[in-house]
Write a protein that holds these residues in place. Sequence first.
Motif, PDB file in Angstrom:
ATOM      1  N   GLU B 299       0.832  -1.205   0.000  1.00 11.51           N
ATOM      2  CA  GLU B 299       0.000   0.000   0.000  1.00 11.51           C
ATOM      3  C   GLU B 299       0.874   1.265   0.000  1.00 11.51           C
ATOM      4  O   GLU B 299       0.594   2.231  -0.699  1.00 11.51           O
ATOM      5  CB  GLU B 299      -0.929  -0.028   1.226  1.00 11.51           C
ATOM      6  N   PRO B 330      -8.236  11.290  -5.117  1.00 14.57           N
ATOM      7  CA  PRO B 330      -7.893   9.876  -4.842  1.00 14.57           C
ATOM      8  C   PRO B 330      -7.527   9.638  -3.373  1.00 14.57           C
ATOM      9  O   PRO B 330      -7.829   8.576  -2.833  1.00 14.57           O
ATOM     10  CB  PRO B 330      -6.683   9.617  -5.745  1.00 14.57           C
ATOM     11  N   THR B 333     -10.872   9.676  -1.420  1.00 17.89           N
ATOM     12  CA  THR B 333     -11.691   8.473  -1.647  1.00 17.89           C
ATOM     13  C   THR B 333     -11.075   7.266  -0.928  1.00 17.89           C
ATOM     14  O   THR B 333     -11.789   6.441  -0.371  1.00 17.89           O
ATOM     15  CB  THR B 333     -11.828   8.153  -3.152  1.00 17.89           C
ATOM     16  N   PHE B 334      -9.733   7.209  -0.907  1.00 23.52           N
ATOM     17  CA  PHE B 334      -9.078   6.090  -0.220  1.00 23.52           C
ATOM     18  C   PHE B 334      -9.380   6.136   1.279  1.00 23.52           C
ATOM     19  O   PHE B 334      -9.807   5.138   1.873  1.00 23.52           O
ATOM     20  CB  PHE B 334      -7.566   6.147  -0.453  1.00 23.52           C
ATOM     21  N   ALA B 365      -8.085  -5.321  -2.914  1.00 19.24           N
ATOM     22  CA  ALA B 365      -6.974  -4.359  -2.992  1.00 19.24           C
ATOM     23  C   ALA B 365      -6.157  -4.594  -4.262  1.00 19.24           C
ATOM     24  O   ALA B 365      -5.751  -3.641  -4.935  1.00 19.24           O
ATOM     25  CB  ALA B 365      -6.091  -4.484  -1.764  1.00 19.24           C
ATOM     26  N   GLY B 368      -7.726  -3.071  -7.050  1.00 21.13           N
ATOM     27  CA  GLY B 368      -7.532  -1.621  -6.930  1.00 21.13           C
ATOM     28  C   GLY B 368      -6.178  -1.189  -7.473  1.00 21.13           C
ATOM     29  O   GLY B 368      -6.084  -0.235  -8.251  1.00 21.13           O
ATOM     30  N   TYR B 369      -5.110  -1.919  -7.102  1.00 25.84           N
ATOM     31  CA  TYR B 369      -3.769  -1.547  -7.579  1.00 25.84           C
ATOM     32  C   TYR B 369      -3.652  -1.738  -9.095  1.00 25.84           C
ATOM     33  O   TYR B 369      -3.037  -0.929  -9.784  1.00 25.84           O
ATOM     34  CB  TYR B 369      -2.688  -2.369  -6.856  1.00 25.84           C
ATOM     35  N   ARG B 385      -8.666   3.626  -6.187  1.00 27.99           N
ATOM     36  CA  ARG B 385      -8.232   3.855  -4.805  1.00 27.99           C
ATOM     37  C   ARG B 385      -9.334   3.477  -3.805  1.00 27.99           C
ATOM     38  O   ARG B 385      -9.036   3.148  -2.663  1.00 27.99           O
ATOM     39  CB  ARG B 385      -7.809   5.315  -4.608  1.00 27.99           C
ATOM     40  N   VAL B 386     -10.609   3.545  -4.244  1.00 23.90           N
ATOM     41  CA  VAL B 386     -11.707   3.081  -3.367  1.00 23.90           C
ATOM     42  C   VAL B 386     -11.523   1.587  -3.112  1.00 23.90           C
ATOM     43  O   VAL B 386     -11.609   1.120  -1.967  1.00 23.90           O
ATOM     44  CB  VAL B 386     -13.087   3.363  -4.010  1.00 23.90           C
ATOM     45  N   CYS B 388      -8.743  -0.066  -3.306  1.00 27.03           N
ATOM     46  CA  CYS B 388      -7.552  -0.229  -2.444  1.00 27.03           C
ATOM     47  C   CYS B 388      -7.942   0.007  -0.988  1.00 27.03           C
ATOM     48  O   CYS B 388      -7.506  -0.720  -0.081  1.00 27.03           O
ATOM     49  CB  CYS B 388      -6.453   0.770  -2.830  1.00 27.03           C
ATOM     50  N   GLY B 389      -8.765   1.040  -0.739  1.00 24.40           N
ATOM     51  CA  GLY B 389      -9.172   1.382   0.628  1.00 24.40           C
ATOM     52  C   GLY B 389     -10.004   0.278   1.263  1.00 24.40           C
ATOM     53  O   GLY B 389      -9.792  -0.080   2.428  1.00 24.40           O
ATOM     54  N   TYR B 392      -7.740  -2.582   2.036  1.00 22.32           N
ATOM     55  CA  TYR B 392      -6.888  -2.243   3.186  1.00 22.32           C
ATOM     56  C   TYR B 392      -7.670  -2.423   4.492  1.00 22.32           C
ATOM     57  O   TYR B 392      -7.172  -3.030   5.444  1.00 22.32           O
ATOM     58  CB  TYR B 392      -6.425  -0.787   3.049  1.00 22.32           C
TER      59      TYR B 392
END
Lengths: 251, 677
Positions: B299, B330, B333-334, B365, B368-369, B385-386, B388-389, B392
Amino acid sequence: MTGPSFATRIALLVSALTVLACLLVTALNYLKFERLLLTQHQRIFATIGADLVDTFERSMGIGVRLAEVPGGQALLDRAFGRDPDLRRIAVADAGGRILFDTERVRIGDAADPALLPDGLNRRAARAGGMDWIGLPVVNGFGQPEGSLLLGYGRAGIADRLIAIALDMAMPGLAALVIGLPLAWVAVFLAARPTRRLFAQLAALLADGALPAQDDPMLHALHGAIHGHGAMLDEAGARLEAIASRAPERPA
Amino acid sequence: MSLPEDGTARILARLVRNLSLIAIAVLLGTVVAVSFAALGAFEREVRPALEREATVIGTVVANPFERALGLGIPFDALVGAEEYLDGVATSQPAVAYLVLTDLDGRILAASGPAAATFRTQREVSGVTEATLPVAAPGGRPQGWLLVGVSRAAVDGIVEDTRWDLLIVLLVGVMVAMELLRYALDRSVIGPLSMIDRMARRLAAGDCSVLADPGAADEAGRVALALNALLRRLADRCAQLEWLATEAAAVGARAAREAAALIAGLRERLRLREGGAVAEPAQPSASAARLPLFLFVVAEQLSTSFIPLFGRDLARHGPAFASPDLLAALPIATFVAAVALATPWGGTVTARRGPRAAVLIGGAVAGLGYLGAALAQDLPQFALARVFCGIGYAVLTIACQTQMAVAAQQGRLARTLGGFTGTVMTGAVCGTAIGAVIADRLGYAATFLASVALVVVVMGLALRAIPRGMTDPKAAGQGVVAGARAAFGNARFTALLLLAAIPAKVVLAGFIFYLAPIALRDAGLSQAAVGRNVMLYGLCMLPAIALGGWLTDRARIGDGLIWGAAVLNGAAMLAIPLLREDVSLPIAIGLTGVAQGLASAPMLAEVAAGAGGSTALLLSFLRLGERVGSVVGPFAAAWLLARSDVGSAVAVLGAATALAGLGYALAARGRRRQEAAA
């Protein structure tokens, strides 16, 4: 089952991490030095180019058109000898047509638009295995009249970069050659008490050998194995005794 | 996972300590050797390059002088030399000085930033000099042109290299410690715990479970020997049962005696019908720690460039807002996705178990990446990034829960303190490595590296985290019901409102907002401000371990939580009383110590003391902390608008100390109630 010791795995891990860290440091340093030397190399040719542009602009300042600068071709040919890395110098008019060139056969050709300066701004590019600097040639009114294109190689810094890489690699390899075997020895020495513990456990489980180490787990295990063994021996003896009795008579 | 005690524990402790020292020593030795060799090589190779540059500049600069001499102008009558040199020195940023002297060394003209120093000392440090003769074409030299090229860029690189060395060492040692911990847990500590459990079972006569042989090393050999012993015992029992059948043929009394003997035997040695089965996999804290560490690294790889990438994408976007403003999208949103998905992550973990939650979080995630790597515009990037969040939020809660579940008796706080430590070390390593990858390979490649790391995380979870471990307390409980249960718990609510949220308000408001402003106002450079703020993390890491150890050993978790808040408040209140350049670093360091000390006991309190589903409570704790992190900068900014930095920090300090005292009163009341009950 006779696989490698856990110490081998740990030593391999430490070795891999060390090699990786050394490679990372070497790569980081090399890339940083490369960038510095490339920037400095570029500065040298920008200085040579700016001097040539200055000469052309002075000539234009006395009313000569760029294409008619007296001795323009000779000026480029002389400047070409200033540095062994210089590969080509050309002067193009505002439309990109080459007016003077150290490669004379190209005079009259169109210059690569990707190399020409961006208006009054200098351009740096890489094309045809050469680095290029495109410098604007400006008349007395501040208008671009053409451009000077200077192509150069990296041989001069390549030797230095190879020398830096070797100078870093040799001590790095030496450090690894000395450090890694020492690390292996140290890991195996550090793992010895644990390996001895495992060996005692294996011996205890295989033939019930009394552990030399004063460890509650080993003693509990030893006690349990012998306790169960004795219990089974006793049960066996009693069953043997029962089985060896004379058959009972029915009541 | 319980560790064998006494002698074995001592051997293990020594093994871990010695191997850590060996890894650190080897890394330090080799990396320092390579770096010093690099610096030496650089010094040797860069000097000729600088001399060459000075010579080229000199040749160009000397040209007009030589033309003038060729036209017959005497050397000492060259007009406008100083102005000419001024022009050249201004256009050449690398030039430290340009000096024209006659053959005896008398200065005729000089220019450049270091010209004044040259006039007085003739020797200027940090400058490489080239001396060129000035002569008419074909004539004899009439003077000298001295060109000094500054070494500032080179010195900057050398300084950078020293910092890089420190960062590589720090990252190398942290990664080595995490991997070593994992490897030792898998190959020594875990197997020894298993053997210890088996020994206890055997002592209690339980022969129904077989050891997992795992790898073909010493532990595997011991496990095989243990299984062979269990099979020998089972065979002997079978043999005795056969003998009992034979004995029963003697007569009824013999049969009864033999049956009684066998029954007694079965009572003392419990064998499973159909043979012993393998012991189910046991939860282990390190099984969650390494995936968590690698995931945080994944991350944080992009931390250094996310705003820049966002701004680049925003330049091609709508014109109604500036790219600088849109670049925040971004990030926002994350953060929002992490905050909102955290309770859901707790529910997923509680219902499906940490392993499944890590896999779900990792998959989300990873997507997301991948999306971030392929994003062509800002909305796509923000959406990525949402994902990814969400990933996470789910993955970190799953790992935290796994660590709480796996924490052995008497080590809960230390194990959970490891969560914060792992996240912090992962953040340091990820940011440092990510900056290098992004610089050399670009943003997309860095996101793809994150995808690769997430795949490794999922592979590790599949391999190391056992299936199941769902939380029966959370069965059928949704996020809303979970929230009602959590906030209905007075103990949890007091911890959240009086300790966790104030700590994050101080972190975000003081450390991230007010301290940099105050340090900058005190006249410190940007680098010095960064080093001062780093004090927080440096002081926090050892304090986390100390807080965990004190909580487990002395059972003073509550005292540590409120004591740390009071200490933190006192340090911040002292800022207006002392000089800011002294008091600020002390307050930053003490905030790190205080928050480190309170970190492990807070998590342990949630996991052990507060009741309810651990996963859900941990997720609401994390949600509360996020709220504190958002409120902190705004609260600090509001205070700053109404006073000065010192007063704003003091108000935040007073508030955190009061909250700590409030928590102390709440804890005291609770203890009295428990004593009365």
